[in-house]
Design a protein around this motif. Structure first.
Motif, PDB file in Angstrom:
ATOM      1  N   GLY A 188      -4.822 -16.590   7.763  1.00  0.00           N
ATOM      2  CA  GLY A 188      -5.419 -15.511   8.544  1.00  0.00           C
ATOM      3  C   GLY A 188      -4.655 -14.200   8.530  1.00  0.00           C
ATOM      4  O   GLY A 188      -4.989 -13.290   9.291  1.00  0.00           O
ATOM      5  N   TYR A 189      -3.643 -14.071   7.668  1.00  0.00           N
ATOM      6  CA  TYR A 189      -2.869 -12.829   7.607  1.00  0.00           C
ATOM      7  C   TYR A 189      -3.503 -11.842   6.626  1.00  0.00           C
ATOM      8  O   TYR A 189      -3.879 -12.215   5.509  1.00  0.00           O
ATOM      9  CB  TYR A 189      -1.429 -13.119   7.195  1.00  0.00           C
ATOM     10  N   TYR A 239       1.983  -8.538   1.868  1.00  0.00           N
ATOM     11  CA  TYR A 239       1.667  -9.042   0.527  1.00  0.00           C
ATOM     12  C   TYR A 239       2.921  -9.102  -0.343  1.00  0.00           C
ATOM     13  O   TYR A 239       3.228 -10.131  -0.961  1.00  0.00           O
ATOM     14  CB  TYR A 239       0.617  -8.128  -0.100  1.00  0.00           C
ATOM     15  N   VAL A 240       3.643  -7.991  -0.372  1.00  0.00           N
ATOM     16  CA  VAL A 240       4.851  -7.917  -1.213  1.00  0.00           C
ATOM     17  C   VAL A 240       5.900  -8.904  -0.727  1.00  0.00           C
ATOM     18  O   VAL A 240       6.538  -9.612  -1.524  1.00  0.00           O
ATOM     19  CB  VAL A 240       5.404  -6.476  -1.228  1.00  0.00           C
ATOM     20  N   ALA A 241       6.082  -8.995   0.566  1.00  0.00           N
ATOM     21  CA  ALA A 241       7.069  -9.926   1.122  1.00  0.00           C
ATOM     22  C   ALA A 241       6.680 -11.367   0.839  1.00  0.00           C
ATOM     23  O   ALA A 241       7.526 -12.185   0.450  1.00  0.00           O
ATOM     24  CB  ALA A 241       7.208  -9.693   2.623  1.00  0.00           C
ATOM     25  N   LYS A 242       5.407 -11.694   1.022  1.00  0.00           N
ATOM     26  CA  LYS A 242       4.975 -13.076   0.795  1.00  0.00           C
ATOM     27  C   LYS A 242       5.266 -13.517  -0.632  1.00  0.00           C
ATOM     28  O   LYS A 242       5.774 -14.620  -0.866  1.00  0.00           O
ATOM     29  CB  LYS A 242       3.484 -13.213   1.099  1.00  0.00           C
ATOM     30  N   ASP A 298       2.524 -17.762  -3.163  1.00  0.00           N
ATOM     31  CA  ASP A 298       1.464 -17.192  -3.993  1.00  0.00           C
ATOM     32  C   ASP A 298       0.648 -16.170  -3.212  1.00  0.00           C
ATOM     33  O   ASP A 298       0.461 -16.300  -1.993  1.00  0.00           O
ATOM     34  CB  ASP A 298       0.534 -18.294  -4.496  1.00  0.00           C
ATOM     35  N   VAL A 299       0.152 -15.175  -3.936  1.00  0.00           N
ATOM     36  CA  VAL A 299      -0.750 -14.176  -3.358  1.00  0.00           C
ATOM     37  C   VAL A 299      -1.899 -13.948  -4.329  1.00  0.00           C
ATOM     38  O   VAL A 299      -1.763 -14.182  -5.533  1.00  0.00           O
ATOM     39  CB  VAL A 299      -0.016 -12.840  -3.096  1.00  0.00           C
ATOM     40  N   PRO A 300      -3.042 -13.497  -3.839  1.00  0.00           N
ATOM     41  CA  PRO A 300      -4.158 -13.183  -4.745  1.00  0.00           C
ATOM     42  C   PRO A 300      -3.851 -11.937  -5.555  1.00  0.00           C
ATOM     43  O   PRO A 300      -3.007 -11.119  -5.174  1.00  0.00           O
ATOM     44  CB  PRO A 300      -5.324 -12.948  -3.783  1.00  0.00           C
ATOM     45  N   ALA A 349      10.174 -13.056   7.434  1.00  0.00           N
ATOM     46  CA  ALA A 349      10.867 -14.055   6.606  1.00  0.00           C
ATOM     47  C   ALA A 349      11.700 -13.378   5.524  1.00  0.00           C
ATOM     48  O   ALA A 349      12.828 -13.797   5.238  1.00  0.00           O
ATOM     49  CB  ALA A 349       9.847 -15.001   5.978  1.00  0.00           C
ATOM     50  N   MET A 350      11.169 -12.334   4.919  1.00  0.00           N
ATOM     51  CA  MET A 350      11.912 -11.605   3.890  1.00  0.00           C
ATOM     52  C   MET A 350      13.198 -11.042   4.478  1.00  0.00           C
ATOM     53  O   MET A 350      14.284 -11.166   3.887  1.00  0.00           O
ATOM     54  CB  MET A 350      11.048 -10.474   3.321  1.00  0.00           C
TER      55      MET A 350
END
Length: 436
Positions: free
Chosen positions: A288-289, A339-342, A348-350, A402-403
């Motif tokens: 949901g992020y 997005y960049v941090a994840k 994984d990111v889309p 987290a980053m």
């Protein structure tokens, strides 16, 4: 301090509304760093934005320089400085850990000797731009030590560095990379000057003249002409650093036209640094992020993380003058940072195929997958973003958090991340200056 040490978010309020409950005026008053008139101006802009959207229009030209300028009011306001001073004096972490990173850095020593020269070259034959970025890091770090620790020797050193460059530098040149130098070192130099502007032996007028006559014309030329290339040819960071320089010069020089130019470009500029072009695709992940694909994500992660620092600098400088670019366009920048941090913490990111025009002819190029080069690279950009979104606004910034806590803290600055220019693209020391 770990994430577990932080007070919990108010779970009785919807997450998307928590940040809205804090007014721009109230936050700045609590921080002790902004004038009421500037905050009121920002509130008016928000109201105008809402009105414009009700009529189906985007607020593309609502930049409004503050009627009363806030000083210090770039990367750090008076509240930031006072908090760091008090916490360090009390020996409280994480501020003390951030302070120890600063005082251990060779650039922060009051014995630093400047190497001011009349011509700086970045790109091509005779490159010498390391002279400038090392001296800027030294000026900024010495200025921080003076502001937080009160040591006169550091003030003397910082002023000497800035005065020497202000009265010596006449030209920034080289190949196309000269525009990177004019952008990055323009906003960084201005930030060091902003910290020193109330020091008697600092020549503010000379610094203002240097930035207006040497750096600004190059910043403006790049955003206007993009070195004669297709408007989409240059990566987002090229626009961003030049936008940041114009914004910083506008604040240092109290030049409303320059301030407005930078903010307007952020909102509606034709190049890749404007917010909609820098974050072209939006997603929601399985948890949901909200996420936003960064314009350079298909290139590599070193430049992508650099983008977080360049856009972050713009947002923080504008924030301290009463303008909320962090939250502009439904917090589009936060979505990009998440997005960049994840991706850089290993998840994984889309990714949507990114296509753009290159060179002078706008020949088509495409990236079909995210670039994994330099994945997980550490740059001191995350403290500012975490402490803004999570601690100022009480938003859930899961991946940014987290980053920062798992990979970065405590943040250092120039000289702590290698000797090449990438390690100096950010001024750093966010743990010391932004922890809340």
């Amino acid at each position: 301090m770990s994430r577990n040490d932080l007070p919990p978010l108010d779970q009785d309020r919807p997450q998307s509304l928590r940040g809205e409950l804090l007014s721009r005026r109230g936050i700045l008053r609590a921080a002790g760093g902004a004038a009421l008139a500037g905050a009121l101006g920002a509130a008016s802009a928000v109201s105008a934005d809402a009105a414009g959207k009700r009529h189906g229009a985007r607020n593309l030209a609502l930049a409004a320089a503050p009627s009363v300028w806030t000083h210090p009011g770039m990367l750090h306001n008076a509240g930031d400085i006072n908090r760091a001073r008090v916490r360090v004096a009390a020996g409280t972490d994480p501020w003390l850990s951030g302070w120890n990173k600063l005082t251990a850095n060779s650039h922060s020593q009051s014995t630093w000797t400047n190497r001011a020269t009349d011509t700086i070259i970045r790109g091509g034959t005779g490159q010498n731009y390391s002279l400038l970025y090392n001296d800027i890091a030294a000026a900024y770090q010495n200025a921080l030590r003076w502001k937080v620790g009160g040591t006169e020797g550091n003030a003397v050193c910082a002023a000497a560095i800035l005065n020497a460059w202000s009265t010596t530098l006449t030209t920034v040149t080289g190949n196309a990379d000269r525009f990177l130098a004019a952008g990055i070192y323009g906003w960084q130099f201005a930030n060091a000057c902003e910290l020193m502007r109330d020091y008697d032996d600092f020549d503010l007028a000379a610094a203002q003249e240097l930035l207006a006559n040497v750096f600004y014309p190059m910043n403006d030329d790049f955003l206007t002409n993009h070195n004669g290339a297709c408007i989409t040819n240059y990566w987002a960071n090229w626009d961003l650093c030049n936008m940041a320089s114009i914004l910083a010069i506008g604040i240092l020089n109290e030049d409303s036209a320059k301030y407005d130019q930078a903010v307007t470009y952020f909102k509606s500029g034709a190049g890749n640094g404007s917010i909609a072009h820098a974050v072209p695709y939006l997603y929601t992940d399985d948890d949901g992020y909200a996420l936003g694909q960064w314009q350079e994500s298909g290139r590599d992660q070193g430049h992508t993380v650099m983008g977080m620092g360049q856009m972050g600098a713009i947002c923080e400088m504008a924030w301290n003058q009463g303008e909320d670019l962090y939250g502009y366009d439904d917090r589009r920048f936060m979505k990009a940072a998440q997005y960049v941090a994840k991706y850089n913490i290993g998840q994984d990111v889309p990714f949507t195929t990114y296509t753009w025009g290159t060179g002078q002819s706008c020949a088509t190029a495409s990236q079909t997958v995210i670039g994994d080069g330099s994945r997980g690279q550490i740059r001191p950009v995350w403290a500012q973003l975490h402490f803004h979104y999570n601690r100022r606004l009480y938003l859930d910034d899961k991946y940014i958090s987290a980053m920062y806590y798992d990979l970065v803290t405590p943040e250092g600055g120039g000289g702590d991340y290698g000797s090449t220019s990438g390690g100096f693209d950010q001024l750093g020391f966010g743990t010391l200056m932004y922890a809340k």
